[in-house]
Scaffold this active site. Structure first.
Site, mmCIF file in Angstrom:
data_model
loop_
_atom_site.group_PDB
_atom_site.id
_atom_site.type_symbol
_atom_site.label_atom_id
_atom_site.label_comp_id
_atom_site.label_asym_id
_atom_site.label_seq_id
_atom_site.Cartn_x
_atom_site.Cartn_y
_atom_site.Cartn_z
ATOM 1 N N HIS A 75 1.270 -3.493 -0.851
ATOM 2 C CA HIS A 75 1.056 -3.004 0.519
ATOM 3 C C HIS A 75 0.882 -4.190 1.466
ATOM 4 O O HIS A 75 -0.172 -4.399 2.052
ATOM 5 C CB HIS A 75 -0.138 -2.049 0.534
ATOM 6 C CG HIS A 75 0.091 -0.840 -0.332
ATOM 7 N ND1 HIS A 75 0.314 0.423 0.176
ATOM 8 C CD2 HIS A 75 0.198 -0.721 -1.678
ATOM 9 C CE1 HIS A 75 0.526 1.265 -0.824
ATOM 10 N NE2 HIS A 75 0.460 0.593 -1.961
ATOM 11 N N HIS A 85 -0.093 6.523 -4.100
ATOM 12 C CA HIS A 85 -1.031 5.543 -3.531
ATOM 13 C C HIS A 85 -2.412 6.173 -3.349
ATOM 14 O O HIS A 85 -3.425 5.498 -3.477
ATOM 15 C CB HIS A 85 -0.484 5.052 -2.187
ATOM 16 C CG HIS A 85 -1.357 4.065 -1.477
ATOM 17 N ND1 HIS A 85 -1.963 3.006 -2.107
ATOM 18 C CD2 HIS A 85 -1.722 3.975 -0.166
ATOM 19 C CE1 HIS A 85 -2.662 2.305 -1.220
ATOM 20 N NE2 HIS A 85 -2.541 2.882 -0.049
HETATM 21 MN MN MN Z 1 -0.164 0.932 2.281
#
Ligand code: MN
Length: 264
Positions: A75, A85
């Site tokens: 990220h 995520h």
């Molecule tokens: Mn992210």
């Protein structure tokens, strides 16, 4: 036999691109070691930014070739958030960067311009009412659209201005929980794209639930893209976004090149 009409449309598309009547707008922030990564409170593990180590550069280590080793968090910079995520999306099918159907990496862009509001209030949150106001002018957000939040934040090029952290945490715009729910459930968007470091507001760690945009979007199998630039070059509707993450097996996200095709 391929559908003839679709084949005509693709030929026409290529011709329009060649003639410059369709423009490619790069929505990607340059990725370099200085690229800021989200700051989490100190009790959580941080994600490293980019570091680059040279393997060879036309030297003894490789006389005719140049290449590097990259080390970075998934990220980092302009990047894609996959449903896995977030804990809310961990059990969903096709929730990783390698299993998301590629069809879902392309969709029409709906660009909601709130830059004037954000200039007055860096903690500005988009609401469902504000989205419906936008729809009254530009039409209903179609299923499978990317909703891009144009905040003007990409003009903040220094790390300090971009993260905008105070003693009480970061101050940057995002989405009210009800808005994320509206976009995911009532509009069935592909996901949201933002100019900020993450798809939640800077103060969203204090919201209920914490990080409601991540929680809602990823729980609904939707995506996020962050650190976008050049949203001011897109019309409110009519552009097409291509946002395809690296095919990392089991990946929770990845840096990516985000392109928009827009009428010139
Ligand atoms: Mn992210």
């Amino acid at each position: 036999m391929a559908n003839e009409q679709s084949s005509d449309i693709l030929s026409q598309f290529v011709a329009e691109l060649a003639a410059g009547r369709i423009r490619v707008v790069d929505l990607t922030t340059p990725l370099e070691p200085a690229t800021p990564v989200i700051d989490l409170p100190p009790m959580f593990a941080p994600s490293p930014g980019l570091s680059v180590t040279e393997i060879s550069r036309y030297n003894d280590a490789g006389p005719a070739w140049y290449w590097n080793i990259l080390h970075l968090g998934e990220h980092t910079g302009t990047h894609f958030d996959a449903p896995i995520h977030w804990v809310t999306g961990k059990e969903l099918p096709d929730n990783t960067t390698d299993t998301i159907p590629p069809r879902k990496f392309i969709g029409p862009a709906c660009v909601i311009d709130v830059a004037a509001d954000v200039a007055q209030n860096p903690d500005f949150l988009l609401t469902p009412e504000r989205v419906q106001e936008w729809e009254a002018t530009h039409g209903r957000i179609p299923a499978g659209a990317w909703v891009l939040l144009r905040t003007g934040w990409s003009a903040r090029t220094s790390r300090a201005e971009f993260l905008n952290a105070g003693a009480d945490g970061a101050h940057s715009p995002g989405f009210a929980k009800a808005c994320s729910e509206f976009l995911a459930r009532e509009r069935d968007v592909l996901g949201v794209g933002v100019e900020t470091v993450g798809t939640d507001a800077g103060q969203a760690g204090t919201f209920d639930p914490p990080f409601p945009n991540h929680s809602t979007m990823h729980g609904a199998g939707k995506f996020g893209i962050t650190s976008l630039i050049n949203l001011d070059q897109l019309p409110p509707t009519g552009a097409v976004v291509i946002a395809a993450p690296l095919k990392i097996v089991g990946g929770s996200g990845s840096p990516l090149r985000v392109l928009a095709l827009t009428p010139a």
